[in-house]
Every structure is written in structure tokens, then in C-alpha cells.
Design a protein around this motif. Structure first.
Motif, PDB file in Angstrom:
ATOM      1  N   ALA A 213       0.831  -1.212   0.000  1.00 29.45           N
ATOM      2  CA  ALA A 213       0.000   0.000   0.000  1.00 29.45           C
ATOM      3  C   ALA A 213       0.866   1.263   0.000  1.00 29.45           C
ATOM      4  O   ALA A 213       0.581   2.222  -0.732  1.00 29.45           O
ATOM      5  N   ILE A 214       1.907   1.254   0.807  1.00 28.60           N
ATOM      6  CA  ILE A 214       2.810   2.412   0.859  1.00 28.60           C
ATOM      7  C   ILE A 214       3.536   2.592  -0.465  1.00 28.60           C
ATOM      8  O   ILE A 214       3.643   3.718  -0.984  1.00 28.60           O
ATOM      9  N   GLU A 215       4.029   1.504  -1.016  1.00 28.60           N
ATOM     10  CA  GLU A 215       4.710   1.592  -2.326  1.00 28.60           C
ATOM     11  C   GLU A 215       3.813   2.235  -3.368  1.00 28.60           C
ATOM     12  O   GLU A 215       4.290   2.946  -4.267  1.00 28.60           O
ATOM     13  N   GLU A 216       2.500   2.004  -3.256  1.00 33.33           N
ATOM     14  CA  GLU A 216       1.556   2.506  -4.254  1.00 33.33           C
ATOM     15  C   GLU A 216       0.878   3.815  -3.857  1.00 33.33           C
ATOM     16  O   GLU A 216      -0.031   4.262  -4.545  1.00 33.33           O
ATOM     17  N   GLY A 217       1.315   4.431  -2.746  1.00 37.90           N
ATOM     18  CA  GLY A 217       0.853   5.784  -2.479  1.00 37.90           C
ATOM     19  C   GLY A 217       0.144   6.050  -1.172  1.00 37.90           C
ATOM     20  O   GLY A 217      -0.199   7.202  -0.890  1.00 37.90           O
ATOM     21  N   ALA A 218      -0.108   5.038  -0.347  1.00 35.08           N
ATOM     22  CA  ALA A 218      -0.756   5.287   0.949  1.00 35.08           C
ATOM     23  C   ALA A 218       0.116   6.196   1.809  1.00 35.08           C
ATOM     24  O   ALA A 218       1.339   6.016   1.865  1.00 35.08           O
ATOM     25  N   ASN A 219      -0.498   7.158   2.483  1.00 33.84           N
ATOM     26  CA  ASN A 219       0.258   7.928   3.476  1.00 33.84           C
ATOM     27  C   ASN A 219      -0.336   7.811   4.882  1.00 33.84           C
ATOM     28  O   ASN A 219       0.100   8.478   5.805  1.00 33.84           O
ATOM     29  N   ILE A 220      -1.333   6.942   5.026  1.00 28.96           N
ATOM     30  CA  ILE A 220      -1.769   6.439   6.329  1.00 28.96           C
ATOM     31  C   ILE A 220      -1.903   4.928   6.202  1.00 28.96           C
ATOM     32  O   ILE A 220      -2.520   4.444   5.247  1.00 28.96           O
ATOM     33  N   VAL A 221      -1.316   4.194   7.149  1.00 29.21           N
ATOM     34  CA  VAL A 221      -1.513   2.740   7.188  1.00 29.21           C
ATOM     35  C   VAL A 221      -2.027   2.370   8.570  1.00 29.21           C
ATOM     36  O   VAL A 221      -1.719   3.028   9.562  1.00 29.21           O
ATOM     37  N   ARG A 222      -2.825   1.293   8.632  1.00 32.89           N
ATOM     38  CA  ARG A 222      -3.512   0.894   9.860  1.00 32.89           C
ATOM     39  C   ARG A 222      -3.011  -0.499  10.243  1.00 32.89           C
ATOM     40  O   ARG A 222      -3.427  -1.496   9.663  1.00 32.89           O
ATOM     41  N   VAL A 223      -2.119  -0.556  11.225  1.00 32.22           N
ATOM     42  CA  VAL A 223      -1.426  -1.811  11.534  1.00 32.22           C
ATOM     43  C   VAL A 223      -1.695  -2.212  12.982  1.00 32.22           C
ATOM     44  O   VAL A 223      -1.428  -1.437  13.901  1.00 32.22           O
ATOM     45  N   GLY A 224      -2.201  -3.421  13.166  1.00 32.36           N
ATOM     46  CA  GLY A 224      -2.468  -3.918  14.515  1.00 32.36           C
ATOM     47  C   GLY A 224      -1.649  -5.144  14.867  1.00 32.36           C
ATOM     48  O   GLY A 224      -0.787  -5.112  15.744  1.00 32.36           O
ATOM     49  N   THR A 225      -1.900  -6.253  14.169  1.00 35.09           N
ATOM     50  CA  THR A 225      -1.283  -7.535  14.519  1.00 35.09           C
ATOM     51  C   THR A 225       0.239  -7.479  14.486  1.00 35.09           C
ATOM     52  O   THR A 225       0.905  -8.069  15.355  1.00 35.09           O
ATOM     53  N   ALA A 226       0.820  -6.773  13.524  1.00 39.75           N
ATOM     54  CA  ALA A 226       2.283  -6.705  13.418  1.00 39.75           C
ATOM     55  C   ALA A 226       2.907  -5.954  14.591  1.00 39.75           C
ATOM     56  O   ALA A 226       4.099  -6.109  14.867  1.00 39.75           O
ATOM     57  N   ILE A 227       2.104  -5.160  15.305  1.00 38.18           N
ATOM     58  CA  ILE A 227       2.604  -4.438  16.478  1.00 38.18           C
ATOM     59  C   ILE A 227       2.279  -5.185  17.765  1.00 38.18           C
ATOM     60  O   ILE A 227       3.140  -5.391  18.615  1.00 38.18           O
ATOM     61  N   PHE A 228       1.029  -5.611  17.900  1.00 36.23           N
ATOM     62  CA  PHE A 228       0.547  -6.163  19.180  1.00 36.23           C
ATOM     63  C   PHE A 228       0.464  -7.680  19.220  1.00 36.23           C
ATOM     64  O   PHE A 228       0.233  -8.261  20.282  1.00 36.23           O
ATOM     65  N   GLY A 229       0.651  -8.330  18.070  1.00 36.48           N
ATOM     66  CA  GLY A 229       0.424  -9.761  17.997  1.00 36.48           C
ATOM     67  C   GLY A 229      -1.047 -10.050  17.755  1.00 36.48           C
ATOM     68  O   GLY A 229      -1.871  -9.123  17.660  1.00 36.48           O
ATOM     69  N   PRO A 230      -1.437 -11.323  17.652  1.00 40.51           N
ATOM     70  CA  PRO A 230      -2.846 -11.671  17.387  1.00 40.51           C
ATOM     71  C   PRO A 230      -3.771 -11.119  18.470  1.00 40.51           C
ATOM     72  O   PRO A 230      -3.406 -11.053  19.648  1.00 40.51           O
ATOM     73  N   ARG A 231      -4.978 -10.744  18.053  1.00 39.22           N
ATOM     74  CA  ARG A 231      -5.960 -10.221  18.983  1.00 39.22           C
ATOM     75  C   ARG A 231      -6.420 -11.306  19.960  1.00 39.22           C
ATOM     76  O   ARG A 231      -6.548 -12.465  19.589  1.00 39.22           O
ATOM     77  N   GLN A 232      -6.675 -10.884  21.187  1.00 37.60           N
ATOM     78  CA  GLN A 232      -7.212 -11.793  22.192  1.00 37.60           C
ATOM     79  C   GLN A 232      -8.714 -11.598  22.266  1.00 37.60           C
ATOM     80  O   GLN A 232      -9.204 -10.578  22.719  1.00 37.60           O
ATOM     81  N   TYR A 233      -9.476 -12.590  21.793  1.00 36.98           N
ATOM     82  CA  TYR A 233     -10.929 -12.463  21.774  1.00 36.98           C
ATOM     83  C   TYR A 233     -11.547 -13.021  23.041  1.00 36.98           C
ATOM     84  O   TYR A 233     -10.982 -13.871  23.688  1.00 36.98           O
TER      85      TYR A 233
END
Length: 229
Positions: A209-229
Motif C-alpha cells: 500500500a505504501i509503495e503505491e501511495g498510501a500515506n496512512i496505514v492501519r497496523v495492529g497484529t504486526a505491532i501487538f500480535g494476534p488479537r485476544q478475543y
């Protein structure tokens, strides 16, 4: 671990931004998506350098907002129900998921009550996925023009959620199309908008997405790990 993950994501963002075309701005905002993650995890991420928090649900955001005790910008990235708008405008610096004039009208009215200029993005459903919200391309321009007449909204750009495909190269053309659309919207005449942001890309596809022009990205799992449900 969150600190190390955040540094890795920021490094990946930097590397992806270097691959952009010359006409693309290299600055990229990272939204740390905290859905189903604890206040303690959020605090750890903010203390490690996260400046923007993304929440999907207003009710969950309200509970965390009361406890977080950190100076951070809040982005609503999930679908906003009209009965939650009053609470959303009190918390969120940006509402990224506006997709109808009805919703925009209600946000405008609630923002007026607290004398706020509410920053928004319009969510585009580029490939007409029935499982996703967002405005269809053929309805986008009338919506943007209607929003521009609302005095307590500030349109900042577009948001897109790509299909979750195993072959990431299949989403690249969609990101390219969104960037083209973003540039087209920048050329439109608005009296009350500042089209600066193209929000697209999540944990599995943010680099493309960034390579193609995004200037906002929304990242969860790569920072916090899998969600705990």
C-alpha cells in the motif's frame, strides 16, 4: 515485544516509502490498531513512539479513552453507527469511515453542538465487496460535494480496505487505482476540504500500500500480535 515490533514496522514503512514514485510524498502516518488489545498494551505502544491509535468500535474506544492517560490522536477506522456519532465526535480526531451523506449530516450536527471541526475521510468500496461498507465509485463525487457544504466537517481524503487475498500482488492494482482516484479528488474544487490523506494498508499488505501511495496505514497484529478475543 511491542516496542520491538513497532520499530520493525516503522523500518518497513521507511523501506517501502523509498520505493515510491517521485511524485509521492514520503511521509507516512502509522495508525496502531488497538481493537481487542488492553489499555496497558496501548500505553506500552504509545510510550514506545506510537502517535496515532486506531479503534474499530466506539464503545470500546470510550472505555479505553477514560483509562488511557496518554496524549495521542484517535482515529475511528471501523463502521460508525448513527446512534454512536455523538460519542465518536467527542473522542476521535479523525473519523476515517464516512460513507454516506446521512452519516456525514449526523456527524456535522453533533460536531456543531460541541463547536468542533471534525476531520473525516471517505471510505471507498472500490470492488463492491458486499461484506464491506464504503461508497461505490459512481457515487463518490456527489458525496464529496455534499460533504463540502457541511460547515463542521473537514474532508481530509480517502480510505480503502483491500480484499484479504493470499496473493498480495493481486491487490497492488487496487492500491494503484486508489492512488489515481486520490490524485483526481485533489484536483476537484472544494471550499472546505484539504485532501491530504490516502489511508490504505493493514498488517498483511501495508508495505505494498505504501509503495503505491498510501500515506496512512492501519497496523495492529504486526505491532501487538494476534488479537485476544
Amino acid at each position: 515485544m511491542i516496542k520491538e515490533n513497532l520499530l520493525t514496522v516503522k523500518k518497513n514503512i521507511y523501506e517501502a516509502a523509498k520505493k515510491r514514485q517521485p511524485d509521492m510524498d514520503e511521509s507516512v502516518k502509522l495508525i496502531a490498531v488497538t481493537k481487542n488489545h488492553s489499555v496497558e498494551e496501548m500505553q506500552e505502544a504509545i510510550d514506545a513512539g506510537a502517535q496515532y491509535i486506531g479503534e474499530n468500535r466506539v464503545q470500546e474506544a470510550m472505555e479505553k479513552y477514560a483509562l488511557l492517560n496518554r496524549n495521542v490522536k484517535w482515529h475511528l477506522i471501523g463502521h460508525l453507527q448513527t446512534n454512536k456519532v455523538k460519542h465518536a465526535v467527542k473522542i476521535f480526531n479523525f473519523i476515517e469511515s464516512v460513507d454516506s451523506i446521512k452519516l456525514a449530516d449526523i456527524i456535522d450536527k453533533e460536531a456543531a453542538k460541541i463547536n468542533k471541526l471534525q476531520n473525516i475521510l471517505v471510505q471507498v468500496n472500490l470492488v463492491k465487496e458486499t461484506s464491506k461498507t464504503g461508497i461505490y465509485l459512481e457515487d463518490l463525487q456527489p458525496l464529496l460535494q455534499d460533504i463540502d457544504r457541511l460547515k463542521h466537517l473537514k474532508l481530509g481524503g480517502l480510505m480503502f480496505i483491500a480484499p484479504n487475498l493470499d496473493d498480495l500482488e493481486k491487490v497492488r492494482p487496487m492500491f494503484k487505482r486508489m492512488y489515481k482516484l486520490f490524485k483526481e479528488v485533489q484536483q476537484m474544487h472544494f471550499s472546505n476540504a484539504d485532501i491530504k490523506y490516502l489511508s490504505m494498508g493493514m498488517t498483511h499488505d501495508y508495505k505494498i500500500a505504501i509503495e503505491e501511495g498510501a500515506n496512512i496505514v492501519r497496523v495492529g497484529t504486526a505491532i501487538f500480535g494476534p488479537r485476544q478475543y
